[in-house]
Structures are given as structure tokens and as C-alpha cells.
Design a protein around this motif. Structure first.
Motif, PDB file in Angstrom:
ATOM      1  N   MET A   1       0.847  -1.182   0.000  1.00 40.48           N
ATOM      2  CA  MET A   1       0.000   0.000   0.000  1.00 40.48           C
ATOM      3  C   MET A   1       0.890   1.243   0.000  1.00 40.48           C
ATOM      4  O   MET A   1       1.882   1.302   0.718  1.00 40.48           O
ATOM      5  CB  MET A   1      -0.910   0.013   1.231  1.00 40.48           C
ATOM      6  N   LYS A   2       0.544   2.231  -0.824  1.00 42.50           N
ATOM      7  CA  LYS A   2       1.309   3.466  -0.864  1.00 42.50           C
ATOM      8  C   LYS A   2       1.093   4.281   0.421  1.00 42.50           C
ATOM      9  O   LYS A   2       0.049   4.194   1.064  1.00 42.50           O
ATOM     10  CB  LYS A   2       0.909   4.297  -2.079  1.00 42.50           C
ATOM     11  N   GLY A   3       2.107   5.075   0.735  1.00 38.52           N
ATOM     12  CA  GLY A   3       2.059   5.842   1.973  1.00 38.52           C
ATOM     13  C   GLY A   3       0.865   6.760   2.083  1.00 38.52           C
ATOM     14  O   GLY A   3       0.261   6.893   3.153  1.00 38.52           O
TER      15      GLY A   3
ATOM     16  N   SER B   1       4.912  -1.873   3.718  1.00 40.98           N
ATOM     17  CA  SER B   1       4.719  -3.323   3.737  1.00 40.98           C
ATOM     18  C   SER B   1       3.602  -3.717   4.695  1.00 40.98           C
ATOM     19  O   SER B   1       3.195  -2.931   5.559  1.00 40.98           O
ATOM     20  CB  SER B   1       6.017  -4.025   4.146  1.00 40.98           C
ATOM     21  N   ASP B   2       3.146  -4.963   4.569  1.00 41.12           N
ATOM     22  CA  ASP B   2       2.100  -5.460   5.464  1.00 41.12           C
ATOM     23  C   ASP B   2       2.556  -5.421   6.911  1.00 41.12           C
ATOM     24  O   ASP B   2       1.782  -5.068   7.813  1.00 41.12           O
ATOM     25  CB  ASP B   2       1.711  -6.894   5.075  1.00 41.12           C
ATOM     26  N   GLN B   3       3.816  -5.779   7.157  1.00 45.17           N
ATOM     27  CA  GLN B   3       4.327  -5.760   8.522  1.00 45.17           C
ATOM     28  C   GLN B   3       4.363  -4.340   9.071  1.00 45.17           C
ATOM     29  O   GLN B   3       3.969  -4.095  10.218  1.00 45.17           O
ATOM     30  CB  GLN B   3       5.729  -6.359   8.569  1.00 45.17           C
TER      31      GLN B   3
ATOM     32  N   ARG C   1      -0.606   0.172  12.798  1.00 47.68           N
ATOM     33  CA  ARG C   1      -1.988  -0.032  13.262  1.00 47.68           C
ATOM     34  C   ARG C   1      -1.999  -0.455  14.722  1.00 47.68           C
ATOM     35  O   ARG C   1      -2.860  -0.027  15.497  1.00 47.68           O
ATOM     36  CB  ARG C   1      -2.681  -1.083  12.397  1.00 47.68           C
ATOM     37  N   GLY C   2      -1.051  -1.312  15.092  1.00 52.99           N
ATOM     38  CA  GLY C   2      -0.977  -1.735  16.483  1.00 52.99           C
ATOM     39  C   GLY C   2      -0.695  -0.572  17.409  1.00 52.99           C
ATOM     40  O   GLY C   2      -1.268  -0.472  18.500  1.00 52.99           O
ATOM     41  N   TYR C   3       0.188   0.320  16.983  1.00 49.59           N
ATOM     42  CA  TYR C   3       0.475   1.504  17.782  1.00 49.59           C
ATOM     43  C   TYR C   3      -0.776   2.364  17.932  1.00 49.59           C
ATOM     44  O   TYR C   3      -1.100   2.834  19.030  1.00 49.59           O
ATOM     45  CB  TYR C   3       1.600   2.303  17.121  1.00 49.59           C
TER      46      TYR C   3
ATOM     47  N   GLU D   1      12.432   2.698   7.154  1.00 44.95           N
ATOM     48  CA  GLU D   1      12.678   1.611   6.203  1.00 44.95           C
ATOM     49  C   GLU D   1      11.718   1.681   5.019  1.00 44.95           C
ATOM     50  O   GLU D   1      12.087   1.367   3.886  1.00 44.95           O
ATOM     51  CB  GLU D   1      12.542   0.262   6.916  1.00 44.95           C
ATOM     52  N   ALA D   2      10.489   2.120   5.291  1.00 42.09           N
ATOM     53  CA  ALA D   2       9.536   2.268   4.185  1.00 42.09           C
ATOM     54  C   ALA D   2      10.004   3.343   3.220  1.00 42.09           C
ATOM     55  O   ALA D   2       9.891   3.199   1.995  1.00 42.09           O
ATOM     56  CB  ALA D   2       8.141   2.611   4.731  1.00 42.09           C
ATOM     57  N   ARG D   3      10.543   4.436   3.758  1.00 48.42           N
ATOM     58  CA  ARG D   3      11.053   5.492   2.878  1.00 48.42           C
ATOM     59  C   ARG D   3      12.238   4.996   2.058  1.00 48.42           C
ATOM     60  O   ARG D   3      12.355   5.275   0.868  1.00 48.42           O
ATOM     61  CB  ARG D   3      11.460   6.710   3.710  1.00 48.42           C
ATOM     62  N   GLU D   4      13.124   4.241   2.706  1.00 45.80           N
ATOM     63  CA  GLU D   4      14.311   3.761   2.021  1.00 45.80           C
ATOM     64  C   GLU D   4      13.994   2.705   0.977  1.00 45.80           C
ATOM     65  O   GLU D   4      14.782   2.473   0.062  1.00 45.80           O
ATOM     66  CB  GLU D   4      15.301   3.197   3.044  1.00 45.80           C
TER      67      GLU D   4
END
Length: 643
Positions: A1-3, A51-53, A59-61, A321-324
Motif C-alpha cells: 500500500m502506498k504511503g 509493507s504489510d508488517q 496499526r498496532g500503535y 525503512e519504508a522510505r528507504e
């Protein structure tokens, strides 16, 4: 999914989860925190793949923080913070117990939240296991390790890697943890959890349980050995839910404790009243300063390591990490914050919303009456064309209905398909958004032209069954951050708050919105960050149930807003092109109307440049009619004007 999609999705779902419409999720800077009503996540790159993770962790936060909003008594917490003072051990023990207590309630209410909370605790626990070795001396320091160990024990049923962390602890701590966690069963509210925390903190300092000597048995202190509850809590559980909960020792008065280590886990930053939902988190390691003969230098090293083990750090790490992970050459776009972005509606209480209440329906009608010639001709022709598309017609060749006089011979010969029925042609299953640039350069003449166009289009399609809304955008309130003192002033793609104006929403009828539409000409000021404005407006259009979507932007130039000293001056242009391309690939028809400026050609493949109200009315209606009618209705302006 995109940011950008994840940012939108998590903001919507959190308010439902929290059962409070005023719970708010914003993305700001690189921090992760909460103030009891607003949950802050680090800013996402709008174009990065999440990513899904990473989604599950964030979401958990949010689930955890929304649980605080729903279940934590912040008044009791504030009083406790004052009572607690500098006693970090007490504060960390309470944070750990409160986190486990509220997460159990969150999972009871929303079983699906267990997976999200598991993702968060797994990530934090993995960070611990990756950095702390089994022979680390801190594992034997009760004041340092017990608070976080409480979260491991409390999350056994849903927290990944909890058992692996517990296995690293001394046996006597493993035996004691279930007793303390079992005592949470008697806690009904935050006040009860605070009372339990005081009792647990006192037991940790007294250390009586360390003197217990039991024979080694296989699996001792594990999950299977905590069911009898005969001595659960070693006294701690007996007072947690009683009326006498205030009679126990304060544990926060600092008596004879000022020189002792104050513990390890701080469940939160100084900005968080309740601990910020720091799942399995650690503090700065002050609890290690009086541990045996260890040197101060060694403690400092431990502090650096332990700073990495809180949920806020994990969330920041995942977003980084998502940005990278973005593909090389991709546009990286991050606003500093979305916290100050506002929607202005005439019924809202924002500072600018009163501008939408200064004009009346009479002002609108006067504007409409003043529009003659080309504008009125185009309006009437478009209205007739759209109405004609929805005209009723006959459906021939049916086996029932009215006899078709043209098929009498077939009827005489026994052909059954000789009937006809009245049938509606396909309705205008279309939703349409008009978005108007309200930057300072649009003031006076240009915004007046845009307002006339909005009135003409509204009058044209209002009775066709097309759902439509009229919006505007600008950066009218200056900078949202003192960028000149920000050491990362070129780090973000937008600093200025985004103002979104709602002149007529999908749900409103035209007569209700006339005064606001007539106020369009009063709202032009500030800069314009087009890309996010288009994205904001499109998210509303995208949520509509209609099969077809049409998006039109009226603008007089390129995006222009502050992006920080040394930032990429072309980032706004690049992002607008990317957003328009993304919307078109999503199946939406997009058209740009340039008002006395050809810049629109750089961003909208389908565009029209106009220099006067006559051009605007004709060209805009031309493009709009072709899109709404599926390219089947062609407007010849010269013929229409001659009629």
C-alpha cells in the motif's frame, strides 16, 4: 500500500476504533507520541510502499493509543504523575501494567486488534533479542528489567517472542511475574492499576521474593504453573481493587530512595502523560547507575542500547525503512505535519469558516443574473444535453408488454417477441468534484471568473442526478513550524498548513450552499500546495459509490509553498504530476482548467487554458460535457452561440 493511502486509511479507522469522533491521527516529523486525544505518527513518504508488517505495526500503535483514549483515566494519571515525582521505577511499573491492562480490554472489544498488537510487541521484543545477550548482567537487575518483563508476561497470549525474552530472566523473576500479572484481573480502572503498581514497586525494592528458595522443576515459572493463584501477587493483588487502595505506601515520596536507581522502563516520553503506549519500552537506563561495581562508562553504553527498545523508536524505524524502500528515482514527498491541516465549512468553527457565512443566497442569485451571453447559453445547452441522455425510451423485442405495431405480421405468425416496454436509459451514475485554486495570485479578477464558472456548472448539472461538490484550497495560515530554526529545514516537502474549503459538499443541496459558493471570491489568499490538495479532494471523491468519477481543477499557475531552505524547489511540481497520474490510473477522468496561465499543461494531460470568462465558460463546459457524457456529446461553441 502506498504511503498516502495508508495515511488516509489509518486516520479514518482510528476514529471508529476509539469510539470517539474527536480522536485524531496525524503524521508529524519523525516522532511517535500521543496527548490523550491526538495520536502522532512519523510522516510517511506519500509515494513509498508500506509493507504489510509495517502497516500492522503502525496499526498496532494506533490501536494501543486509541485504547488509552478509551480506557485510561487521564485525571487519575495526572495526579499519579505529580505524586510519582522522580520515581522512575514506579512510573515504569505502572506504564507496563496499564499497557497490559488496557490491551486486554482492547482485544475483548476488537478481537482483530490482537494481530496488530502482536506485530508491535514482536518488533520490540525482536529488537531486544537482537541486541541483548543472555549473559548480560542487566538481566539480573530487578529494578532495571522487571517493568519490561511485566509486559512480556502480560502479553504471553498474543505477544510474539515474549517467551523467548522471559527465558533470559533469572528463575526467581520468572516465578514472580505471573503473580503480579494475575493481580491485574482485579483492576477495574486506572486508579486500581496505579494502586497495584505501587504495591509491585514496593515489592521490587524490598526484594523479599528473591529470598525464596524452591527446588528446580522443569518449566517452573512458565504459563502452565500460574493457574492456582494461591499466592498470586505476593500481596500485590489483594489491594488492587479494594476501597483501601490509598492506604498502602506511596512509593513515590522518595523516602530513603533518592540515591537508588529509579528503574528502567519509562513507558513514555516527557510529552506523554500516560506513557505514549510504548509497548515493551525502556527508559534511559538510570536504574543501572548504582548497580554493584559497574563503572559509569559501562552504564552509559547500556543506556545507548536500551534507548532502542521502545515502540516509538520501532515505529520510526519501520517508517524510515519504508522510505528507504522506495524505488530509485521515485519522488519522495513528506509534509512536515498534517496536524494543522483544516477543512473549512460554513458550519464549522474554524477561524476561516466565518468567511463562508458572510454571503447569502441572494448574493449567489445576483451573480447568476449577471452572467449573460456565453455563460448562460453554455449552461442551458449543457443542461439540455445532460437531460437528454437520461430520457426514457422503448425497449423492443420483448415477450410481454405493449404490442409493437411494427411487428403485427410477426404476431400474426406466432412470433413471441412482438412486445415493447418503456425503459430508462442508464442514469448518470457519476460523481464530480470541482477544486479551485484559492492562492493569493487568484485574487480579484481570476477568482471571480472561477466563482462564475462554479455557479454556471452547479446550475447546469444540479438537476441531472450527478452528485457533485465544489471545493477550494490554499495555504492561508503561514508556516506550521519555525523552519528557520529547524536544523532539518530542507528535510520535508511542505511546512505550511493546508486549508481545504468546502463550498458545497456531495450531501448538500444547492440552495443550502448558495451563500458559501458566492463567498468563493473572498477566500483567495496564501500559497498553494496543489498535490496534497488534489489528493485530499480526491479521497472524498474516491469514497463515492457512483461508477464514474470526474475531477476538475481550476488553477492559475504552478504549485508554490514553503519547502524549507535548501529543499527541492521542484518537489511540488513532481508530486502534482504523480498525483494526477495516479488518479487517472485509478479510473477517474481528470481535467485541468488554466486561468490565464499555461502552467496547467505541465500537470494535466487533458487541459484547457482560458483568458476570459467567455473562454472559461466555453472551454470548461466543452471538456466537462465530453467527460460526463462519455465523449458522445460534442459541443460546437460557434453553433451554440449562434442559436
Amino acid at each position: 500500500m502506498k504511503g498516502h493511502l495508508f495515511s488516509h486509511e489509518i486516520g479514518k479507522t482510528s476514529s471508529v476504533f476509539g469510539r470517539k469522533h474527536d480522536i485524531n491521527v496525524v503524521f508529524q516529523g519523525d516522532g511517535a507520541a500521543t496527548d490523550g486525544s491526538t495520536i502522532i505518527l512519523p510522516t510517511l513518504d506519500h509515494n513509498a510502499d508500506v509493507s504489510d508488517q509495517q502497516q500492522d505495526i503502525m496499526r498496532g500503535y494506533v490501536d494501543h493509543e486509541a485504547g488509552h483514549v478509551r480506557h485510561t483515566d487521564f485525571r487519575a494519571l495526572k495526579a499519579f504523575a505529580e505524586e510519582c515525582g522522580d520515581n522512575k521505577l514506579l512510573r515504569s511499573v505502572h506504564n507496563a501494567l496499564e499497557d497490559v491492562w488496557l490491551e486486554r480490554r482492547v482485544i475483548d472489544e476488537y478481537p482483530g486488534a490482537a494481530e496488530n498488537l502482536k506485530a508491535v510487541s514482536t518488533a520490540v521484543n525482536k529488537e531486544f533479542l537482537d541486541n541483548i545477550k543472555p549473559d548480560d548482567p542487566r538481566l539480573g537487575d530487578d529494578k532495571f528489567i522487571t517493568a519490561v518483563a511485566l509486559t512480556w508476561e502480560g502479553r504471553r497470549d498474543y505477544g510474539g517472542l515474549s517467551q523467548e525474552c522471559i527465558d533470559m530472566l533469572p528463575e526467581y523473576i520468572q516465578r514472580q511475574l505471573p503473580k503480579w500479572i494475575t493481580s491485574l484481573d482485579g483492576c477495574k480502572d486506572t486508579a486500581d492499576v496505579i494502586t497495584l503498581a505501587k504495591l509491585v514497586e514496593k515489592e521490587i525494592r524490598d526484594g523479599d521474593y528473591r529470598d525464596e528458595r524452591e527446588e528446580e522443576t522443569e518449566g517452573r515459572g512458565r504459563k502452565g504453573d500460574r493457574g492456582d493463584g494461591d499466592d498470586a501477587g505476593h500481596g500485590a493483588g489483594s489491594g488492587a481493587g479494594d476501597d483501601e487502595r490509598g492506604e498502602e505506601t506511596s512509593a513515590g515520596d522518595g523516602d530513603d530512595r533518592g540515591d537508588e536507581g529509579h528503574g528502567g522502563q519509562s513507558g513514555g516520553d516527557e510529552s506523554d502523560d500516560h506513557g505514549g503506549g510504548r509497548v515493551g519500552s525502556f527508559d534511559d537506563g538510570e536504574g543501572g547507575r548504582e548497580r554493584g561495581s559497574r563503572s559509569a562508562e559501562g552504564v552509559g553504553e547500556f543506556e545507548d542500547v536500551y534507548d532502542n527498545f521502545d515502540v516509538a523508536t520501532i515505529v520510526r524505524k519501520e517508517i524510515a525503512e519504508a522510505r528507504e524502500s522506495a524505488v530509485g528515482g521515485e519522488v519522495q514527498y513528506r509534509p512536515f505535519t498534517t496536524a494543522n491541516d483544516q477543512w473549512h465549512h460554513r458550519k464549522a468553527k474554524t477561524r476561516f469558516s466565518r468567511k463562508l457565512r458572510t454571503k447569502t443566497a441572494k448574493s449567489y442569485d445576483n451573480q447568476l443574473a449577471a452572467m449573460t451571453g456565453e455563460v448562460n447559453v453554455m449552461r442551458r445547452k449543457l443542461e439540455r444535453a445532460l437531460s437528454a441522455k437520461m430520457a426514457r425510451d422503448w425497449d423492443y423485442g420483448r415477450e410481454d408488454g405493449r404490442l409493437d405495431s411494427r411487428r403485427l405480421v410477426g404476431a400474426f405468425n406466432g412470433n413471441p417477441n412482438v412486445f415493447k416496454q418503456r425503459d430508462d436509459r442508464a442514469e448518470m451514475d457519476t460523481a464530480f468534484t470541482m477544486l479551485i485554486d484559492l492562492s493569493g495570485s487568484m485574487r480579484h479578477v481570476k477568482v471571480g471568473i472561477a466563482m462564475q464558472c462554479a455557479i454556471a456548472i452547479a446550475e447546469s448539472i444540479d438537476r441531472t442526478g450527478i452528485a457533485y461538490e465544489i471545493l477550494g484550497f490554499s495555504n492561508a495560515r503561514g508556516h506550521s513550524y519555525p523552519h528557520d530554526t529547524d536544523p532539518y529545514a530542507d528535510k520535508y516537502s511542505r511546512y505550511e498548513p493546508l486549508d481545504m474549503w468546502m463550498f458545497k459538499t456531495f450531501e448538500e443541496r444547492l440552495f443550502e450552499a448558495k451563500g458559501a459558493i458566492a463567498s468563493i471570491e473572498d477566500c483567495a489568499t496564501g500559497n498553494n500546495s496543489d498535490a496534497e490538495a488534489v489528493q485530499y479532494a480526491y479521497e472524498r471523491l474516491r469514497a463515492r459509490p457512483e461508477r464514474r468519477r470526474v475531477f476538475m481543477t481550476l488553477s492559475d499557475g504552478s504549485p508554490a509553498c514553503h519547502i524549507g531552505a535548501g529543499g527541492d524547489r521542484g518537489i511540488q511540481d513532481k508530486q502534482l504530476r504523480k498525483v494526477v497520474d495516479r488518479i487517472e490510473k485509478d479510473g477517474t477522468d481528470v481535467v485541468g482548467i488554466g486561468i490565464a496561465d499555461e502552467s496547467v499543461e505541465q500537470f494535466y494531460p487533458r487541459h484547457v487554458v482560458v483568458n476570459s470568462v467567455e473562454d472559461l465558460a466555453g472551454a470548461a463546459m466543452d471538456q466537462l460535457s465530453r467527460i460526463l457524457l462519455g465523449e458522445r456529446f460534442q459541443i460546437d461553441n460557434s453553433k451554440l452561440l449562434a442559436s
